[in-house]
Design a protein around this motif. Structure first.
Motif, PDB file in Angstrom:
ATOM      1  N   GLY A 182       0.810  -1.205   0.000  1.00  0.00           N
ATOM      2  CA  GLY A 182       0.000   0.000   0.000  1.00  0.00           C
ATOM      3  C   GLY A 182       0.845   1.257   0.000  1.00  0.00           C
ATOM      4  N   ASN A 183       1.419   1.570  -1.152  1.00  0.00           N
ATOM      5  CA  ASN A 183       2.134   2.846  -1.290  1.00  0.00           C
ATOM      6  C   ASN A 183       1.112   3.887  -1.727  1.00  0.00           C
ATOM      7  N   CYS A 184       0.431   4.485  -0.737  1.00  0.00           N
ATOM      8  CA  CYS A 184      -0.670   5.411  -1.001  1.00  0.00           C
ATOM      9  C   CYS A 184      -0.149   6.850  -1.051  1.00  0.00           C
ATOM     10  N   HIS A 185      -0.786   7.655  -1.899  1.00  0.00           N
ATOM     11  CA  HIS A 185      -0.351   9.039  -2.111  1.00  0.00           C
ATOM     12  C   HIS A 185      -1.444  10.026  -1.735  1.00  0.00           C
ATOM     13  N   THR A 186      -1.015  11.154  -1.169  1.00  0.00           N
ATOM     14  CA  THR A 186      -1.870  12.329  -1.037  1.00  0.00           C
ATOM     15  C   THR A 186      -1.247  13.430  -1.888  1.00  0.00           C
ATOM     16  N   TYR A 187      -2.035  13.962  -2.816  1.00  0.00           N
ATOM     17  CA  TYR A 187      -1.558  15.039  -3.688  1.00  0.00           C
ATOM     18  C   TYR A 187      -2.261  16.343  -3.319  1.00  0.00           C
ATOM     19  N   VAL A 188      -1.478  17.354  -2.958  1.00  0.00           N
ATOM     20  CA  VAL A 188      -1.997  18.673  -2.611  1.00  0.00           C
ATOM     21  C   VAL A 188      -1.918  19.544  -3.858  1.00  0.00           C
ATOM     22  N   HIS A 240       3.170   5.602 -11.921  1.00  0.00           N
ATOM     23  CA  HIS A 240       4.461   4.929 -12.102  1.00  0.00           C
ATOM     24  C   HIS A 240       4.952   4.280 -10.809  1.00  0.00           C
ATOM     25  N   TYR A 241       4.909   5.020  -9.707  1.00  0.00           N
ATOM     26  CA  TYR A 241       5.510   4.544  -8.458  1.00  0.00           C
ATOM     27  C   TYR A 241       4.515   3.876  -7.506  1.00  0.00           C
ATOM     28  N   GLY A 242       3.236   4.128  -7.673  1.00  0.00           N
ATOM     29  CA  GLY A 242       2.252   3.642  -6.717  1.00  0.00           C
ATOM     30  C   GLY A 242       1.994   2.150  -6.817  1.00  0.00           C
ATOM     31  N   SER A 243       1.249   1.636  -5.843  1.00  0.00           N
ATOM     32  CA  SER A 243       0.923   0.199  -5.808  1.00  0.00           C
ATOM     33  C   SER A 243      -0.539  -0.037  -6.161  1.00  0.00           C
ATOM     34  N   HIS A 244      -1.214   0.986  -6.712  1.00  0.00           N
ATOM     35  CA  HIS A 244      -2.601   0.871  -7.188  1.00  0.00           C
ATOM     36  C   HIS A 244      -3.577   0.601  -6.045  1.00  0.00           C
ATOM     37  N   HIS A 245      -3.254   1.122  -4.870  1.00  0.00           N
ATOM     38  CA  HIS A 245      -4.081   0.911  -3.676  1.00  0.00           C
ATOM     39  C   HIS A 245      -5.048   2.078  -3.482  1.00  0.00           C
ATOM     40  N   THR A 246      -4.567   3.194  -2.909  1.00  0.00           N
ATOM     41  CA  THR A 246      -5.440   4.333  -2.590  1.00  0.00           C
ATOM     42  C   THR A 246      -4.696   5.648  -2.780  1.00  0.00           C
ATOM     43  N   GLU A 247      -5.333   6.596  -3.471  1.00  0.00           N
ATOM     44  CA  GLU A 247      -4.719   7.908  -3.714  1.00  0.00           C
ATOM     45  C   GLU A 247      -5.776   8.996  -3.486  1.00  0.00           C
ATOM     46  N   ALA A 248      -5.321  10.150  -3.004  1.00  0.00           N
ATOM     47  CA  ALA A 248      -6.243  11.255  -2.747  1.00  0.00           C
ATOM     48  C   ALA A 248      -5.707  12.544  -3.349  1.00  0.00           C
ATOM     49  N   ILE A 249      -6.614  13.383  -3.859  1.00  0.00           N
ATOM     50  CA  ILE A 249      -6.285  14.734  -4.303  1.00  0.00           C
ATOM     51  C   ILE A 249      -7.003  15.718  -3.380  1.00  0.00           C
ATOM     52  N   LEU A 250      -6.292  16.751  -2.953  1.00  0.00           N
ATOM     53  CA  LEU A 250      -6.869  17.821  -2.151  1.00  0.00           C
ATOM     54  C   LEU A 250      -6.872  19.060  -3.026  1.00  0.00           C
ATOM     55  N   THR A 251      -8.076  19.490  -3.434  1.00  0.00           N
ATOM     56  CA  THR A 251      -8.155  20.518  -4.477  1.00  0.00           C
ATOM     57  C   THR A 251      -9.442  21.324  -4.358  1.00  0.00           C
ATOM     58  N   TYR A 260       0.121   4.549  11.849  1.00  0.00           N
ATOM     59  CA  TYR A 260       1.207   4.357  10.880  1.00  0.00           C
ATOM     60  C   TYR A 260       1.195   2.983  10.211  1.00  0.00           C
ATOM     61  N   SER A 261       0.638   1.976  10.885  1.00  0.00           N
ATOM     62  CA  SER A 261       0.816   0.603  10.405  1.00  0.00           C
ATOM     63  C   SER A 261      -0.140   0.136   9.315  1.00  0.00           C
ATOM     64  N   PRO A 262      -1.322   0.746   9.107  1.00  0.00           N
ATOM     65  CA  PRO A 262      -2.225   0.202   8.092  1.00  0.00           C
ATOM     66  C   PRO A 262      -1.756   0.444   6.657  1.00  0.00           C
ATOM     67  N   CYS A 263      -2.255  -0.391   5.749  1.00  0.00           N
ATOM     68  CA  CYS A 263      -1.863  -0.277   4.344  1.00  0.00           C
ATOM     69  C   CYS A 263      -2.489   0.932   3.665  1.00  0.00           C
ATOM     70  N   ASN A 264      -3.465   1.606   4.295  1.00  0.00           N
ATOM     71  CA  ASN A 264      -4.080   2.775   3.673  1.00  0.00           C
ATOM     72  C   ASN A 264      -3.538   4.102   4.209  1.00  0.00           C
ATOM     73  N   ALA A 265      -2.484   4.050   5.033  1.00  0.00           N
ATOM     74  CA  ALA A 265      -1.835   5.291   5.461  1.00  0.00           C
ATOM     75  C   ALA A 265      -1.037   5.855   4.282  1.00  0.00           C
ATOM     76  N   SER A 266      -1.046   7.170   4.130  1.00  0.00           N
ATOM     77  CA  SER A 266      -0.292   7.783   3.026  1.00  0.00           C
ATOM     78  C   SER A 266       1.205   7.657   3.287  1.00  0.00           C
TER      79      SER A 266
END
Length: 426
Positions: A231-237, A344-355, A258-264
């Protein structure tokens, strides 16, 4: 157990699960829901006893030098057990999808064709650390009319045995077969190899754990696998964004746990807001002891902070799932670079945009190739319970059958049903 006994034990579990699956598939919604509500009550009644069993696992784990984030995953606190109980009740309150017919339509020949939702049959669940997964898997198995064979990590064996005893008590008291939920009673690793190579008894395998475990199972299994590797999750600001909201969400996405797979694990920041946003989030991370692995631009901005733990990010950092108070930070030109970086770098788990830009949000939702994609909220919500699924069996980053948090429908399949009135094919 000897290796021979282990093989016999797992074989017996398979045979018993197959028989139980036939009875579970026929069970009424009322009976399944009764078992789930009874299980919730048993979890609450036995909280103290379960914590005593759990304490033995925790003591062994610490004595063996298990890392603290892994120890944290082992804990059966009253809050964790209450969440499990609520998950059972939430599942019991949900509609029963088994037997539901969808898409019924009449074709030119006169026959009517639709699809019926049915249980998969028997699933094997192999997981590490978190004993609450035992209840999530068992409750979803009951609701979806399946049988399951659970193989938890050796570090949680006492907790898992105690939990499965309660599940089987709930099944028996509700008139359902106790073999519908079984636990592999040995910590012998040969049991895993046996379980994943029994297509005559097991219809699907669901591994939930570290990347090494899932890669091994995917390579060796002789039955289908529902998996996610990490879970390589991203938050994009984004630019523009509400800075204060972005700070609050980026903090929660990383530090709430910190330990869950959905932490950014990665924070991407648009260049236009980096100067204002990064010092604010950086101060919070520094105060909480979060190590920041930075690109040159973000390090320059953050270097003004006192006491911040800053390191230069390597190429590997952009791929990394830390499961720890560490985050990679990169300044990007804007939306295009953010999407390209994540895909490219993510694991296709969870990503968020803050916009604050609706079109940016829509593009992010369409173009980011992950199982959960979010707008203006924390990646920590990527969870079956939070999605209203009652519980989850895991999070799938596969693209076939089930994707994202796997709840009841992910444990079913569709079969075609055809209704006629004497039509024959010409």
């Amino acid at each position: 157990m000897t290796e021979l006994n282990t093989a016999e034990h797992v074989q017996a579990l398979g045979q018993q699960a197959k028989k139980a699956s036939v009875l579970m598939a026929k069970a009424s919604a009322a009976v399944k829901n009764k078992a789930l509500r009874h299980l919730a009550a048993l979890l609450r009644e036995n909280t103290q006893a379960l914590q005593e069993d759990n304490a033995r696992d925790l003591a062994r784990a610490r004595a063996a030098g298990l890392a603290e984030p892994m120890v944290d995953r082992l804990k059966l606190t009253p809050q964790v057990l209450e969440t499990c109980a609520q998950g059972c009740e939430q599942l019991a309150a949900m509609p029963d999808v088994i037997g539901e017919i969808v898409g019924m339509k009449q074709v030119p020949s006169g026959i009517r064709v639709g699809q019926m939702r049915v249980p998969i049959g028997v699933f094997g669940m192999i997981f590490e650390s978190r004993p609450n997964v035992t209840i999530e898997a068992a409750s979803l198995s009951i609701k979806s009319g399946n049988a399951c064979i659970l193989r938890g990590g050796s570090e949680a064996i006492d907790s898992n045995k105690a939990l499965v005893q309660l599940v089987q008590q709930a099944l028996a008291d509700s008139g359902l077969p106790t073999d519908a939920v079984q636990l592999v009673q040995t910590t012998d690793r040969a049991a895993v190899g046996q379980l994943i190579t029994m297509p005559e008894y097991v219809d699907v395998i669901i591994p939930r754990g570290g990347k090494g475990l899932i890669e091994r199972i995917s390579a060796e299994a002789k039955v289908p696998v529902i998996k996610h590797l990490d879970g390589n999750c991203h938050t994009y600001v984004d630019d523009p964004c509400d800075i204060e909201m972005a700070v609050k969400v980026a903090d929660n996405a990383k530090t709430q746990k910190y330990s869950p797979c959905n932490a950014s694990e990665s924070l991407l920041v648009a260049r236009g807001v980096a100067g204002e946003f990064l010092p604010k989030i950086g101060a919070i991370y520094a105060a909480k002891g979060v190590e920041m692995r930075c690109c040159p631009k973000s390090k320059t901005i953050l270097s003004q902070l006192k006491g911040a733990d800053l390191k230069d990010a390597t190429e590997q950092d952009w791929f990394e799932e830390y499961l720890a108070p560490v985050i990679s930070i990169k300044v990007v030109e804007g939306l295009d670079e953010a999407i390209a970086h994540i895909n490219h770098y993510g694991s296709h788990h969870t990503e968020a945009i803050l916009t604050r830009d609706h079109m940016h949000a829509q593009r992010f939702l369409r173009e980011v190739d992950s199982s959960s994609v979010m707008v203006n909220t924390s990646t920590r919500f990527a969870d079956g319970f939070e999605y209203g699924l009652g519980a989850e069996i895991g999070i799938s980053t596969d693209k076939f059958h089930a994707r994202g948090p796997v709840g009841i429908e992910g444990l079913t399949s569709l079969k075609y049903v055809v209704l006629g009135d004497g039509e024959v094919r010409t």
